[in-house]
Design an enzyme around this catalytic site. Structure first.
Site, mmCIF file in Angstrom:
data_model
loop_
_atom_site.group_PDB
_atom_site.id
_atom_site.type_symbol
_atom_site.label_atom_id
_atom_site.label_comp_id
_atom_site.label_asym_id
_atom_site.label_seq_id
_atom_site.Cartn_x
_atom_site.Cartn_y
_atom_site.Cartn_z
ATOM 1 N N GLU A 116 -4.562 -24.229 12.320
ATOM 2 C CA GLU A 116 -4.108 -23.527 11.254
ATOM 3 C C GLU A 116 -5.287 -22.620 10.765
ATOM 4 O OE1 GLU A 116 -2.674 -26.171 7.989
ATOM 5 O OE2 GLU A 116 -1.469 -27.076 9.560
ATOM 6 N N GLU A 145 5.218 -30.066 15.408
ATOM 7 C CA GLU A 145 5.413 -30.973 14.341
ATOM 8 C C GLU A 145 6.686 -30.713 13.814
ATOM 9 O OE1 GLU A 145 2.161 -30.369 11.562
ATOM 10 O OE2 GLU A 145 0.851 -30.238 13.251
ATOM 11 N N ASP A 181 10.121 -30.507 12.135
ATOM 12 C CA ASP A 181 11.183 -31.178 11.133
ATOM 13 C C ASP A 181 11.994 -30.049 10.509
ATOM 14 O OD1 ASP A 181 8.309 -32.165 9.253
ATOM 15 O OD2 ASP A 181 9.142 -30.168 9.124
ATOM 16 N N HIS A 199 7.832 -26.280 11.421
ATOM 17 C CA HIS A 199 8.243 -27.107 9.789
ATOM 18 C C HIS A 199 9.342 -26.184 9.353
ATOM 19 C CE1 HIS A 199 5.433 -30.373 10.113
ATOM 20 N NE2 HIS A 199 4.267 -29.286 10.020
ATOM 21 N N ASN A 255 -3.186 -24.722 17.422
ATOM 22 C CA ASN A 255 -1.816 -25.429 16.640
ATOM 23 C C ASN A 255 -1.543 -24.636 15.202
ATOM 24 O OD1 ASN A 255 0.547 -27.246 16.593
ATOM 25 N ND2 ASN A 255 -0.571 -28.291 14.875
HETATM 26 O O1 G3I Z 1 -5.080 -42.649 3.256
HETATM 27 C C1 G3I Z 1 -5.337 -42.196 1.860
HETATM 28 C C2 G3I Z 1 -5.066 -43.520 0.971
HETATM 29 O O2 G3I Z 1 -6.238 -44.347 0.979
HETATM 30 C C3 G3I Z 1 -4.819 -43.360 -0.425
HETATM 31 O O3 G3I Z 1 -4.492 -44.262 -1.314
HETATM 32 C C4 G3I Z 1 -3.604 -42.172 -0.736
HETATM 33 C C5 G3I Z 1 -3.525 -41.606 -2.092
HETATM 34 O O4 G3I Z 1 -4.557 -40.873 -2.304
HETATM 35 O O5 G3I Z 1 -3.993 -40.924 0.006
HETATM 36 C C6 G3I Z 1 -4.151 -41.352 1.783
HETATM 37 O O6 G3I Z 1 -4.380 -40.308 2.197
HETATM 38 C C7 G3I Z 1 -3.172 -39.396 2.283
HETATM 39 C C8 G3I Z 1 -3.023 -39.240 3.688
HETATM 40 O O7 G3I Z 1 -1.819 -38.203 4.088
HETATM 41 C C9 G3I Z 1 -2.576 -40.718 4.278
HETATM 42 O O8 G3I Z 1 -1.256 -40.863 3.860
HETATM 43 C C10 G3I Z 1 -3.614 -38.099 1.905
HETATM 44 O O9 G3I Z 1 -3.603 -38.188 0.420
HETATM 45 C C11 G3I Z 1 -2.564 -37.049 2.181
HETATM 46 O O10 G3I Z 1 -2.865 -35.800 1.552
HETATM 47 C C12 G3I Z 1 -2.439 -36.902 3.543
HETATM 48 O O11 G3I Z 1 -1.041 -36.123 3.944
HETATM 49 C C13 G3I Z 1 -0.974 -35.843 4.979
HETATM 50 C C14 G3I Z 1 -1.257 -34.033 5.158
HETATM 51 O O12 G3I Z 1 -0.964 -33.561 6.807
HETATM 52 C C15 G3I Z 1 -2.611 -33.770 4.756
HETATM 53 O O13 G3I Z 1 -3.040 -32.444 4.949
HETATM 54 C C16 G3I Z 1 0.284 -36.018 5.707
HETATM 55 O O14 G3I Z 1 0.486 -37.576 5.859
HETATM 56 C C17 G3I Z 1 0.762 -35.484 6.879
HETATM 57 O O15 G3I Z 1 1.962 -35.452 7.578
HETATM 58 C C18 G3I Z 1 0.233 -33.925 7.028
HETATM 59 O O16 G3I Z 1 0.442 -33.459 8.420
HETATM 60 C C19 G3I Z 1 0.007 -31.980 8.380
HETATM 61 C C20 G3I Z 1 -0.468 -31.897 9.847
HETATM 62 O O17 G3I Z 1 -1.621 -32.834 9.825
HETATM 63 C C21 G3I Z 1 -0.819 -30.465 10.073
HETATM 64 N N1 G3I Z 1 0.340 -29.521 9.929
HETATM 65 C C22 G3I Z 1 0.879 -29.589 8.515
HETATM 66 C C23 G3I Z 1 1.294 -31.228 8.343
HETATM 67 C C24 G3I Z 1 2.248 -31.362 7.138
HETATM 68 O O18 G3I Z 1 1.269 -30.969 6.094
#
Ligand code: G3I
Length: 300
Positions: free
Chosen positions: A127, A232, A234, A205, A169
């Site tokens: 990105e 990715e 969906d 997406h 990507n």
């Molecule tokens: O691990 C922490 C946990 O300890 C904490 O309690 C919780 C609440 O704050 O947060 C947890 O981390 C979260 C993480 O996912 C694991 O669940 C983050 O807050 C959250 O921001 C993170 O979101 C991820 C997101 O990327 C972050 O940018 C999504 O799961 C993930 O599906 C998403 O994937 C991205 C790709 O990497 C790049 N392309 C876009 C795609 C969708 O956004």
């Protein structure tokens, strides 16, 4: 064939899913994952914040959990992602200039070396291009270290793991538009100058429609001499969801350099999105979109 991975393998392609480490202890989840998919991406566990929480202190335990499960179950692994403006660890977020450039290249070297030999493809840079029609780079601390940061990242990754495909990507690149053309021009320049790049990832997406030039866009990148991967996928729940999944699958099958498709999750309740965008519903049942994809992979 009766599973997504086996059906994709008929044409030498893979069918993969993004996986959170926490779900590997859930047998209902791993039953579907193991049966249907032959390519695994760690949803968050190989990102910069997860792997280098403190500068030069690496933690691969969660990423290894996913990579080892994959390898033990005969799957391949996509590495996601070595360099990104988002999900940087706190110590990196405030960094700029040569200190950041050195820290970035060290990060790439250490992580790619740790996983050397285990990764089919790395999302080396994620990105880096802006939305909004400029076709230019997104502003970030990484971009501010100099426009050559992406090239430097790819060179460091190649040096650390010469066996992995190195991918760029991005999202909102699901057709011919300013953003995908900006990336196209970068890839063309990289290929012309011998900068190591092997593939371009299209996150895909998607909402309730698909651009009619989706396939043509993939094809123009393939014509540059790189592979393309849907990384990715969906699709927003709606009466068009199955048709869009089938159209993306058809496009990948029609482009010989399309290596395969990864959906960004297995079951709707595990999605980052709330609009039920995946192939299995919240109870783990196959949705119409699943059957549309399988039939397309089987040439039905
Ligand atoms: O691990 C922490 C946990 O300890 C904490 O309690 C919780 C609440 O704050 O947060 C947890 O981390 C979260 C993480 O996912 C694991 O669940 C983050 O807050 C959250 O921001 C993170 O979101 C991820 C997101 O990327 C972050 O940018 C999504 O799961 C993930 O599906 C998403 O994937 C991205 C790709 O990497 C790049 N392309 C876009 C795609 C969708 O956004």
């Amino acid at each position: 064939e009766s599973t997504l991975g086996a059906a994709a393998a008929q044409s030498g392609r893979y069918f993969g899913a993004a996986v959170p480490a926490g779900r590997l202890s859930e047998s209902a989840y791993t039953t579907i994952l193991n049966r249907e998919f032959n390519m695994i991406t760690a949803e968050n566990e190989m990102k910069m914040d997860a792997t280098e929480p403190s500068q030069n202190q690496f933690n691969f335990s969660r990423g290894d959990q996913i990579a080892n499960w994959a390898i033990q179950n005969g799957k391949q692994v996509r590495g996601h992602t070595l360099a990104w403006h988002a999900q940087q660890p706190g110590w990196m977020q405030g960094m700029e200039g040569s200190a950041l450039r050195n820290a970035l290249l060290n990060h790439i070297t250490q992580v790619a070396t740790h996983y050397r030999g285990k990764i089919h493809s790395w999302d080396v840079v994620n990105e880096a291009f802006a939305d909004g029609g400029s076709g230019g780079r997104r502003d970030s601390n990484l971009q501010r270290t100099g426009n050559d940061w992406i090239e430097a990242a790819f060179r460091a990754a190649r040096a650390a793991d010469p066996g992995a495909k190195l991918c760029y990507n991005d999202y909102n690149t699901d057709g011919i538009n300013a953003k995908s053309t900006g990336i196209y021009n970068m890839v063309r320049d990289f290929k012309a100058r011998g900068v190591p790049i092997d593939c371009v990832g299209f996150q895909s997406h998607l909402g309730t429609s698909l651009s009619s030039d989706y396939q043509a866009n993939l094809q123009r990148f393939a014509d540059l001499g790189v592979d393309v991967q849907i990384t990715e996928l969906d699709v927003e729940q709606g009466n068009n969801q199955a048709n869009i999944y089938a159209a993306v699958t058809r496009a990948c099958l029609a482009v010989s350099r399309c290596n395969g498709i990864t959906v960004w999750g297995v079951r709707d309740d595990t999605s980052w999105r709330t609009d039920n965008p995946l192939l299995f519903d919240r109870s783990g049942n196959k949705k119409p979109a699943y059957h549309a994809v399988l039939d397309t992979l089987n040439g039905v």
